[in-house]
Design a protein around this motif. Structure first.
Motif, short mmCIF file in Angstrom:
data_model
loop_
_atom_site.label_atom_id
_atom_site.label_comp_id
_atom_site.label_asym_id
_atom_site.label_seq_id
_atom_site.Cartn_x
_atom_site.Cartn_y
_atom_site.Cartn_z
N SER A 186 0.70 -1.56 0.43
CA SER A 186 -0.25 -0.05 0.14
C SER A 186 0.89 1.43 -0.01
O SER A 186 0.16 1.76 0.11
CB SER A 186 -1.30 0.13 1.04
OG SER A 186 -0.16 -0.22 2.38
N TYR A 208 -6.36 3.64 0.38
CA TYR A 208 -6.06 2.44 -0.26
C TYR A 208 -6.38 2.53 -1.70
O TYR A 208 -7.58 2.02 -2.00
CB TYR A 208 -5.99 1.15 0.16
CG TYR A 208 -5.48 -0.09 -1.02
CD1 TYR A 208 -3.66 0.36 -0.76
CD2 TYR A 208 -6.00 -1.06 -0.99
CE1 TYR A 208 -3.44 -0.93 -1.55
CE2 TYR A 208 -5.58 -2.46 -0.96
CZ TYR A 208 -4.04 -1.92 -2.30
OH TYR A 208 -3.08 -3.22 -2.70
N SER A 209 -5.55 2.46 -2.20
CA SER A 209 -6.18 2.71 -4.24
C SER A 209 -6.70 1.25 -4.62
O SER A 209 -7.48 1.23 -5.59
CB SER A 209 -4.94 3.16 -5.32
OG SER A 209 -4.26 1.86 -5.53
N SER A 267 1.14 7.54 -11.16
CA SER A 267 0.00 7.26 -10.97
C SER A 267 -1.00 6.54 -11.55
O SER A 267 -0.10 5.63 -12.44
CB SER A 267 -0.55 8.75 -11.47
OG SER A 267 -1.67 8.86 -10.17
N GLN A 300 -7.09 5.17 -11.07
CA GLN A 300 -7.56 5.34 -9.12
C GLN A 300 -7.26 5.94 -8.34
O GLN A 300 -8.17 6.90 -8.10
CB GLN A 300 -8.01 4.00 -8.62
CG GLN A 300 -8.65 3.63 -7.42
CD GLN A 300 -10.19 3.53 -7.74
OE1 GLN A 300 -10.54 4.12 -8.47
NE2 GLN A 300 -10.76 2.57 -7.20
N ILE A 301 -5.93 6.19 -8.75
CA ILE A 301 -5.34 6.86 -8.07
C ILE A 301 -5.25 8.42 -8.63
O ILE A 301 -5.79 9.20 -7.46
CB ILE A 301 -3.55 6.86 -8.07
CG1 ILE A 301 -2.89 5.51 -6.80
CG2 ILE A 301 -2.23 8.39 -7.85
CD1 ILE A 301 -1.53 5.22 -7.14
N ILE A 306 -8.91 9.74 -6.79
CA ILE A 306 -8.90 9.36 -5.82
C ILE A 306 -8.47 11.17 -5.13
O ILE A 306 -8.59 11.75 -4.20
CB ILE A 306 -8.41 8.86 -4.67
CG1 ILE A 306 -8.65 7.10 -4.81
CG2 ILE A 306 -7.78 9.09 -2.85
CD1 ILE A 306 -7.48 5.87 -4.63
N LEU A 330 -0.10 10.81 -4.23
CA LEU A 330 0.40 9.49 -3.86
C LEU A 330 1.16 9.81 -2.83
O LEU A 330 1.72 10.93 -2.94
CB LEU A 330 0.51 9.49 -5.01
CG LEU A 330 1.88 9.32 -5.83
CD1 LEU A 330 2.80 8.69 -5.14
CD2 LEU A 330 1.51 9.06 -6.87
N VAL A 369 -2.75 7.19 -1.27
CA VAL A 369 -3.41 8.41 -1.30
C VAL A 369 -3.79 8.93 0.14
O VAL A 369 -3.90 8.18 1.00
CB VAL A 369 -4.11 9.22 -1.49
CG1 VAL A 369 -4.60 10.04 -2.37
CG2 VAL A 369 -3.81 8.41 -3.33
N VAL A 385 -13.38 2.42 -2.02
CA VAL A 385 -12.42 1.93 -1.92
C VAL A 385 -12.05 1.92 -0.03
O VAL A 385 -12.43 2.25 0.67
CB VAL A 385 -10.87 3.32 -2.34
CG1 VAL A 385 -10.76 3.22 -3.83
CG2 VAL A 385 -11.91 4.23 -1.84
#
Ligand code: MEV
Length: 294
Positions: free
Chosen positions: A73, A162-163, A229, A232-233, A236, A249, A258, A277
């Motif tokens: 993570s 957590y992505s 990146s 999904q990051i 977020i 991130l 993130v 998430v």
């Protein structure tokens, strides 16, 4: 005996720190409990665990790690486990622990900086290669020196997300290294990240969370250029920018987590929930790794 090992976040400066630029990291109020349990059958270890047990001359041991945070993570899991195993068996000063844990991590991974192991050992806000704070220790490897100091200041609320996919530190550091070795543009980015960290230390010390958030946004934009990146990051981070003071991130990237400085926390948590998430509504802590008999 149980060791309480904290997860860590890098607030500013990941990747740049590998080349000796400044970075600011902190332990967060998310602790794993680590137990060494005698066992005789079917033991399968990750390379980190294997090397740490071999270093201590231990056989037939099951390393039990209790944490809600997934490995990979970007929140320091391997460093925490290495330090946790060492501490279960021996009594170390924080400095000894930081140095020995880093040397095992480096031997296993073959790259990276001592930021994770030093942060977990020291606890609180830890500045690498800056002039502020209370000096802690110095670590050298392959011609690069990292100086660590402790920044005593108020803790800061952080939402850690957590992505959903793991990032490999090894792969991401190697990827960034290719850019770094190729030309000056990556070096310019690292210099700018170093500057962001220096401003960030002032903002954190002054408790100026709006400024911290703004600088996190800048740091994230610089890191994105390296292709570390993910979609999904980015989703977020954009929620974090809308309902927080800023987001980025944290750790190596390529997946992982993130960090968001919350502003409208209720809305922020609601929007993150819609994304399905894993969210940790937490804060930095002044505690580092410690052990207790149970
Ligand atoms: C990992 O937590 C941070 C990186 O800068 C790698 C390192 O410093 O070892 C990406």
């Amino acid at each position: 005996m149980v060791v309480y090992s904290p997860h860590k976040v890098i607030i500013f400066g990941e990747h740049a720190v590998v080349y000796g630029y400044p970075a600011l990291s902190a332990t967060v109020d998310l602790f794993a409990k680590i137990y060494l349990i005698p066992s005789r059958s079917g033991l399968q270890y990750t390379p980190f665990v294997q090397r740490t047990l071999a270093y201590l001359g231990l056989n037939n041991i099951y390393v039990k790690v209790e944490t809600n945070v997934p490995s990979g993570s970007g929140l320091g899991t391997s460093s925490m486990i290495i330090a946790g195993i060492l501490m279960s068996e021996r009594n170390y000063t924080k400095e000894q622990l930081a140095k020995e844990a880093f040397s095992i991590e480096y031997e296993t991974q073959g790259l990276g900086s001592p930021i994770d192991t030093s942060t977990i050992s020291a606890g609180g806000f830890v500045l690498t290669n800056g002039n502020e704070g209370i000096p802690l220790w110095k670590i050298e490897k392959n011609g690069i020196t990292w100086n660590f100091s402790s920044i005593p200041t108020r803790n800061m609320e952080l939402v850690v997300v957590y992505s959903g996919s793991k990032g490999s530190t090894r792969e991401q550091v190697a990827k960034v290294r290719k850019f770094y070795e190729r030309g000056s543009f990556a070096k310019d980015i690292m210099k700018r990240i170093g500057g962001i960290t220096q401003e960030g230390v002032k903002a954190v010390t002054n408790g100026d969370i709006a400024k911290v958030g703004e600088l996190m946004n800048e740091n994230h934009s610089e890191l994105k250029v390296f292709g570390i990146s993910t979609d999904q990051i980015e989703k977020i981070v954009s929620i974090g920018r809308e309902y927080g003071y800023g987001a980025k991130l944290t750790g190596a990237g390529g997946g992982g987590a993130v960090i968001i400085v919350p502003r409208d926390k209720e809305k922020l948590l609601k929007k993150l929930k819609e994304l399905n998430v894993m969210v940790f509504d937490t804060s930095t802590t002044s505690a580092g790794i410690f052990k207790r008999s149970e």
